[in-house]
Write a protein that holds these residues in place. Structure first.
Motif, short mmCIF file in Angstrom:
data_model
loop_
_atom_site.label_atom_id
_atom_site.label_comp_id
_atom_site.label_asym_id
_atom_site.label_seq_id
_atom_site.Cartn_x
_atom_site.Cartn_y
_atom_site.Cartn_z
N LEU A 24 0.82 -1.22 0.00
CA LEU A 24 0.00 0.00 0.00
C LEU A 24 0.84 1.26 0.00
CD1 LEU A 24 -2.50 -0.95 2.86
CD2 LEU A 24 -2.66 -1.48 0.41
N GLY A 25 2.07 1.16 0.51
CA GLY A 25 2.85 2.34 0.87
C GLY A 25 2.87 2.45 2.39
N HIS A 26 3.99 2.95 2.91
CA HIS A 26 4.19 2.99 4.36
C HIS A 26 3.13 3.89 5.03
CE1 HIS A 26 7.32 2.57 7.69
NE2 HIS A 26 6.32 3.23 8.23
N ALA A 27 3.05 5.13 4.58
CA ALA A 27 2.11 6.09 5.18
C ALA A 27 0.67 5.61 4.99
CB ALA A 27 2.29 7.47 4.55
N GLN A 28 0.37 5.11 3.81
CA GLN A 28 -0.99 4.69 3.49
C GLN A 28 -1.47 3.59 4.43
OE1 GLN A 28 1.38 5.36 1.32
NE2 GLN A 28 0.47 7.05 0.19
N SER A 29 -0.53 2.74 4.87
CA SER A 29 -0.91 1.64 5.75
C SER A 29 -1.02 2.08 7.21
CB SER A 29 0.09 0.49 5.63
OG SER A 29 1.32 0.81 6.26
N GLU A 30 -0.38 3.21 7.57
CA GLU A 30 -0.33 3.61 8.98
C GLU A 30 -1.16 4.85 9.30
OE1 GLU A 30 3.93 3.43 10.18
OE2 GLU A 30 3.32 1.48 10.98
N GLU A 31 -1.50 5.63 8.29
CA GLU A 31 -2.31 6.83 8.57
C GLU A 31 -3.65 6.49 9.24
OE1 GLU A 31 -2.52 9.27 5.00
OE2 GLU A 31 -0.89 10.46 5.84
N PRO A 32 -4.33 5.41 8.82
CA PRO A 32 -5.59 5.11 9.49
C PRO A 32 -5.42 4.89 11.00
CG PRO A 32 -5.43 3.85 7.46
CD PRO A 32 -4.08 4.48 7.67
N GLY A 33 -4.25 4.37 11.41
CA GLY A 33 -3.99 4.16 12.83
C GLY A 33 -3.89 5.48 13.58
N MET A 34 -3.31 6.49 12.94
CA MET A 34 -3.20 7.81 13.60
C MET A 34 -4.57 8.52 13.58
SD MET A 34 -0.25 7.74 14.87
CE MET A 34 0.27 9.37 15.43
N LYS A 35 -5.34 8.26 12.54
CA LYS A 35 -6.71 8.79 12.49
C LYS A 35 -7.54 8.20 13.65
CE LYS A 35 -10.51 8.89 9.15
NZ LYS A 35 -10.92 8.31 7.84
N LEU A 36 -7.37 6.90 13.88
CA LEU A 36 -8.07 6.25 14.99
C LEU A 36 -7.61 6.83 16.33
CD1 LEU A 36 -9.86 4.02 16.22
CD2 LEU A 36 -7.94 2.43 15.96
N LEU A 37 -6.30 7.10 16.44
CA LEU A 37 -5.78 7.69 17.67
C LEU A 37 -6.44 9.04 17.94
CD1 LEU A 37 -3.44 7.34 19.89
CD2 LEU A 37 -2.34 9.17 18.57
#
Lengths: 265, 265
Positions: free
Chosen positions: A227-240
């Motif tokens: 997916l791409g590094h940011a693309q896979s982890e941004e949803p986690g920061m959105k959830l935070l």
């Protein structure tokens, strides 16, 4: 009621997680005794994100990756050139406190970043196992190409990189966020969990992708979506950000999405 | 005249390079006393490449990356699952000697892999400096988008990933093959060499790409093109095949190009 930055950081790191023994996390700028006006949350403290956070009147920025283009903070910014120095100046002049939340959020039970990806995909009903660095989903079988199409739509991605036969039916899927797409994590997960597909952020190209290619050549169909590094982890920061909003209801909390990093030419 | 495999390996590693003190290179399968029937050269010994080499009646395969999806050879294949075991069996039954040429070819003077990329791009006239891990080109200024278009055409690539303004004029360009796109190599090269653009294989996404993005936000235009690891290094192995042909004129030498690893969905 006045909320000191320290109280937010304590909640993020002690009420939420088993602390790691060594960590890259911590307050990278600012003063933890200051009172919180507003909180901004982002995957990475880019110039654009820092400017947006300041415009939003937030004085605490929580980000997942480091400020200076490296997993570990550089020892001395002055030697590294004008881009580093100007970024440092921007942070100082913004007045923002910047807290990096990387190791802790990955140690939430379950992993706060993986959980964000699961929720953004709408895959909670399909998750059959949550492991420390991965999650296993069992979806109604569909071709790889269709999984890719749905993931792109849910995460609003222009492209994903795929290895495997686009027509291959995928049912049992491993999720590995960020840099966990490397061979050390992904290959044993394929084997141990009998996965059809791994959806990962990124990883070296001659590791997992070549393993998947050889497996396919052997008549052992497997597939990989990067997916791409940011693309896979941004949803986690959105959830935070969502969790911070619930916990600290009196304080404005803003999630700042990143702009796409790459153009595909 | 009978040419033992050992003689080819000696030429590759002693007449051509300053040997590294520690190396991942070496004979990974086969017997160096056997007589060479034919030589196959490839970036990576995938299943497909091994099968093609055997069909071509080559009994020596020279590859750049390791056999088992990792920079370092695994200690014990049996624990790693059926994909590893079947690949091992395929290699044994092919009767091929497989020699990994990674560290040595990168230490040729100049670096044999970087040189292949330069030649494939047709950029020999533009090279102003050849350094141990990079080369610096000064091209007639053209927009990033046009550089990308020409590079794609020369290397026959469906896509490249770009960071930076597509309209940005690029003149001074650094070439970093393989995994040298990481921040530890690429960022200092930008600074030291006052580069407009780096063309690299791959590297972690939150390192060099984010540095370039922040530099652009500061009004310091820079750009990055990521070709893919194999795409940046295959021309080097193609060049090696050409050199082997010239050196060992009596032996058939075949360059086996890799199939594209990723589909872009």
């Amino acid at each position: 009621m006045a909320l000191p930055i320290k109280e937010v950081l304590t909640w993020l790191t002690t009420e939420q997680a088993q602390g790691p023994e060594q960590t890259v996390d911590g307050l990278k700028a600012g003063d933890e005794t200051a009172v919180v006006n507003g909180i901004a949350v982002a995957f990475m403290a880019t110039h654009s994100v820092i400017s947006q956070a300041a415009t939003l009147d937030a004085n605490l920025l929580i980000t997942h990756e480091g400020l200076y283009f490296s997993h570990h903070d550089p020892a001395d910014l002055d030697d590294l050139g004008p881009v580093y120095r100007e970024k440092h100046k921007l942070i100082e002049s913004s007045g923002l406190a910047v807290f990096r939340l990387h190791d802790y959020v990955h140690r939430y039970q379950p992993d706060g970043i993986t959980e964000g990806l699961i929720q953004e995909l709408g895959w909670e009903p399909y998750i059959v196992d949550r492991q420390p660095v991965s999650a296993i989903a069992e979806i109604p079988p569909m071709p790889l190409e269709e999984v890719a199409r749905q993931v792109k739509e849910k995460l609003d991605l222009p492209f994903v990189r795929a290895v495997g036969d686009p027509a291959m039916p995928c049912r049992r899927i491993g999720l590995l966020v960020g840099y966990r797409g490397g061979g050390g994590q992904a290959i044993p997960l394929f084997e141990r969990e009998h996965l059809d597909l791994i959806i990962a952020g990124e990883g070296p190209e001659w590791e997992t992708p070549e393993y998947v290619r050889d497996a396919c050549s052997q008549g052992r169909p497997k597939a990989l979506l990067l997916l791409g590094h940011a693309q896979s982890e941004e949803p986690g920061m959105k959830l935070l950000a969502k969790r911070l909003k619930e916990k600290f209801a009196d304080v404005p909390v803003h999630y700042i999405p990143g702009d796409p990093l790459f153009k595909w030419i």
